[in-house]
Write a protein that holds these residues in place. Structure first.
Motif, mmCIF file in Angstrom:
data_model
loop_
_atom_site.group_PDB
_atom_site.id
_atom_site.type_symbol
_atom_site.label_atom_id
_atom_site.label_comp_id
_atom_site.label_asym_id
_atom_site.label_seq_id
_atom_site.Cartn_x
_atom_site.Cartn_y
_atom_site.Cartn_z
ATOM 1 N N GLU A 114 20.423 -19.909 -39.051
ATOM 2 C CA GLU A 114 19.597 -19.035 -38.218
ATOM 3 C C GLU A 114 19.120 -19.772 -36.970
ATOM 4 O O GLU A 114 18.703 -20.933 -37.049
ATOM 5 C CB GLU A 114 18.379 -18.612 -39.048
ATOM 6 N N LYS A 116 16.363 -19.092 -33.968
ATOM 7 C CA LYS A 116 15.262 -18.153 -33.743
ATOM 8 C C LYS A 116 15.240 -17.575 -32.335
ATOM 9 O O LYS A 116 14.537 -16.605 -32.073
ATOM 10 C CB LYS A 116 13.932 -18.858 -34.027
ATOM 11 N N ALA A 123 18.091 -14.497 -30.393
ATOM 12 C CA ALA A 123 18.209 -15.078 -31.740
ATOM 13 C C ALA A 123 19.583 -14.750 -32.319
ATOM 14 O O ALA A 123 20.265 -13.843 -31.841
ATOM 15 C CB ALA A 123 17.114 -14.513 -32.635
ATOM 16 N N ASN A 125 22.251 -15.298 -36.169
ATOM 17 C CA ASN A 125 22.425 -15.880 -37.493
ATOM 18 C C ASN A 125 23.856 -15.688 -37.970
ATOM 19 O O ASN A 125 24.615 -14.900 -37.393
ATOM 20 C CB ASN A 125 21.427 -15.304 -38.488
#
Lengths: 292, 435
Positions: A114, A116, A123, A125
């Protein structure tokens, strides 16, 4: 009138300069590309690798210095480490013996990574499920045939389960990249063997490095075994045949002749000019003597 | 050797005395020069990381300046050589300026190469391990040959003036200057034999420097042209560079004519006729330059080779303003100003020339930088600041220093020899005798 036309020209220049249409564009955040990969090396060390990049002008630009979190997801989301991306945009976390990620019902590790995000980058992921595979490679010469034998197994509850119908790639590193020398499909017992070419050049002693790999496998990730062996043909560095070309030590003859003629012509004329100056100096001395 | 007294009276005051304005102007440019030196020390101390050059864009302001100054030099040589060779009547007051542009630019230009080289300590490798096949070797040989030739040519044009100044009793200069004139005039007294020797040498050298200027600037163009880079790999780069150089040199000549005419009160010698004549020359060259530019980009655009298309797209988007200025305004505006008799005033022609010179510099920029920002393959580990070039203050300061040295050398030379050649002025061309 003179001033009028000067002002006209200056104004015209200015107007043309500022005529460029300017467009305002809202600043948008960079959308990154985040990729999580699993690697298992020859020494059985295991890594999770996250690459954070974005695309600009057809080029993949790494994003360095960003904090990347790694999680194990099989038994609830559990943080296993955070690493900052390096200059290549890569954050690499070694799964040491202390890190014992749980497996799910299917016997898979579940990892996620991940990023942020920040003020300029969105962001992101990525997720990955991995089955732990043990890859073995042995090299033997059977009846003068160089043979590579491969074996791959997964770890079951108490016993090893053979990996079947999967392809293992075989490579030999060359100067710029890896040379594929074959691929082997594992049989029901999780083994495969293939003949290694006998005409590959090695170093001066015939040494070669042979690499077997599961590559980007959806279940196994990247698994590699590497062995160095004297299976190559010893290389003898021979000097290239001496001939005249752009890339050889000696230039093409026409080039040498053209340059020499040009330089001789030009410097010959310089010499003429210098001799003229010397003659002027001599003449002036002669004149001075005559006068005195 | 005697000369017309009025000529001596009009053209020598700047050699005899120096005004406070001169000192102030010189100090200002010296300040810029010292700023450049400080920048250079920073660069030597910290390395090229202090510049905007990176793995993708390995050539920046320094190479742009190098090409620009070398272009000025070759154009000076071409203009002065052609004017001398064809005995152009109106050449006399401006030919010295063209000769000085040649030599001074040629001294400054190669320094920018030194600034650009990462390992200057290996520079001598070029001489001890030369490869005749390399265009860089051609360029080194060509520049050295050109430098030597231009010095001889300039000196030949100075000999008569030094002799005149040596023999001018009314010249109030310090003894060292007189000694200087005595040594460098080689005892020239204008005897028929000496005149013939000097005239022959000058004629031959004027032919030589025209040829060398064309060859040498073509060699510089070939450094780009022989590569397979988008935007550079062009068969017309040689003549295109030569025309572009003459365009900028003609523009600079007009600017210098305007400056020295104003500062040294040479209105009687450098007249509107000279501005119009050189201006018309600028217009004609602008037409040729525009034609070459259009031809170059048209063939690239029509060919639609992927990388060329990407480059042209970049030029018309990211570099829109610079591209329009360099290739439209910089060509059309000077041509329009000078083509219409109504606009042909001295200030207007000078403005046109200034636009032309600036546009040429920008043209060099958009030839060098966008191509390097458009590589065939992305460089490994590419980062954003490696793709886009942006000059740092160090590159700006060294550019400013180069311009300052150009101005300072002109100012210093004008204190040693007249900026308008006395010997040229007192020569009577057959055309004028006929008049």
């Amino acid at each position: 009138m003179k001033n009028g036309s000067s002002i006209f020209c200056t104004l015209l220049s200015f107007l043309l300069l500022v005529s460029y249409p300017t467009f305002s564009q809202e600043e948008t955040k960079i959308s990154p590309y985040i990729q999580l990969q699993y690697f298992k090396n020859t020494d059985e060390s295991r890594f999770l690798k996250t690459t954070l990049t974005y695309s600009l002008n057809r080029m993949e630009i790494p994003v360095p210095g960003m904090e990347i979190s790694f999680f194990s997801e099989a038994a609830g989301k559990e943080l296993i480490g955070t690493v900052f991306t390096d200059d290549k945009g890569v954050a690499s976390l070694e799964l040491t013996k202390n890190i014992r990620p749980p497996i799910n019902e299917e016997g898979l590790w579940e990892f996620s990574t991940e990023f942020k995000g920040n003020d300029t980058i969105q962001a992101g992921n990525s997720e990955l499920s991995i089955k732990d595979v043990k890859l073995e490679m042995s090299l033997q010469e059977v009846d003068s045939i160089k043979t590579i034998t491969l074996k791959a197994v997964t770890m079951g509850n108490s016993s090893e389960i053979p990996v079947s119908e999967e392809v293992v790639m075989i490579y030999v590193p060359r100067m710029f990249s890896l040379l594929p020398v074959g691929e082997a499909t594992l049989d029901e017992s999780g083994t495969a063997s293939l003949e290694f070419p006998s005409d590959l050049p090695g170093d001066s002693e015939g040494n070669l490095t042979i690499i077997s790999r599961f590559e980007e496998h959806p279940d196994f990730g990247n698994i590699e075994k590497k062995i160095e062996i004297k299976w190559g043909v010893p290389s003898v560095n021979q000097a290239p045949v001496a001939h005249r070309a752009l890339w050889t030590k000696t230039a093409p003859m026409w080039m040498i002749i053209t340059l020499s003629v040009l330089l001789a012509g030009v410097w010959g004329h310089y010499l003429f000019a210098i001799i003229s100056l010397i003659l002027i100096k001599r003449d002036s001395k002669k004149q001075a003597k005559l006068k005195s | 050797m005697q000369a017309d007294k009025k000529l001596l009276k009009d053209l020598t005051p700047e050699i005899e005395s120096t005004s406070t304005t001169w000192y102030i102007t010189f100090s200002v440019f010296l300040g810029f020069f010292l700023l450049g030196i400080y920048g250079l020390i920073q660069q030597i101390d910290k390395g090229h990381i202090v510049t905007g050059m990176r793995d993708n864009v390995v050539w920046g302001f320094y190479i742009v300046n190098f090409i620009f100054f070398m272009g000025l030099s070759y154009s000076g040589a071409l203009i002065s050589g052609v004017l001398h060779l064809f005995h152009t009547g109106w050449r006399k007051p401006v030919i010295r300026l063209a000769e000085l542009i040649t030599v001074i630019s040629l001294i400054i230009g190669p320094f920018f190469i030194f600034f650009c080289i990462g390992r200057l300590d290996r520079l001598y490798f070029l001489f001890i391990h030369p490869r005749i096949q390399s265009p860089i070797t051609w360029d080194v040989i060509a520049i050295l040959t050109d430098l030597f030739g231009c010095f001889i040519y300039l000196y030949l044009s100075f000999v008569e003036d030094f002799a005149i100044l040596r023999d001018y009793d009314g010249l109030h200069v310090p003894p060292w200057k007189r000694k200087f004139y005595k040594i460098l005039s080689l005892g020239y007294d204008g005897s028929p034999r000496q005149k013939k020797l000097l005239s022959n040498a000058r004629t031959i050298m004027s032919v030589m420097i025209i040829a060398i200027a064309i060859i040498v600037y073509s060699v510089l163009a070939w450094i780009f042209g022989v590569t397979l880079q988008p935007g550079w790999h062009s068969t017309i780069f040689g003549p295109y560079f030569v025309i572009a150089a003459v365009f900028s040199g003609t523009g600079l000549l007009i600017i210098l004519m305007w400056i020295f005419r104003r500062i040294y009160h040479l209105e009687e010698y450098i007249t509107k006729r000279h501005f119009v004549n050189v201006g018309v020359l600028l217009t004609v060259i602008a037409a040729f330059y525009g034609y070459f530019t259009f031809s170059d980009y048209l063939t690239k655009w029509y060919g639609s080779i992927k990388m060329d298309s990407i480059l042209i797209d970049k030029l018309f988007n990211e570099y829109y303003l610079l591209f329009i200025f360099a290739n439209y305004i910089g060509i059309l505006l000077p041509a329009i100003i000078i083509a219409f008799p109504k606009f042909r005033t001295i200030p207007n022609i000078t403005v046109a020339a200034a636009i032309a010179v600036l546009a040429l510099w920008v043209n060099r920029y958009i030839i060098v930088i966008p191509t390097l920002e458009t590589p065939f393959l992305p460089v490994q580990d590419t980062r954003a600041d490696w793709i886009k070039y942006s000059p740092t203050w160090i590159e700006w300061s060294l550019t400013l220093a180069g311009v300052s040295v150009f101005v300072m050398l002109f100012m210093l030379i004008s204190k040693i020899a007249p900026i308008v050649s006395i010997s040229e002025m007192q020569q009577q061309d057959s055309e004028e005798i006929l008049k």
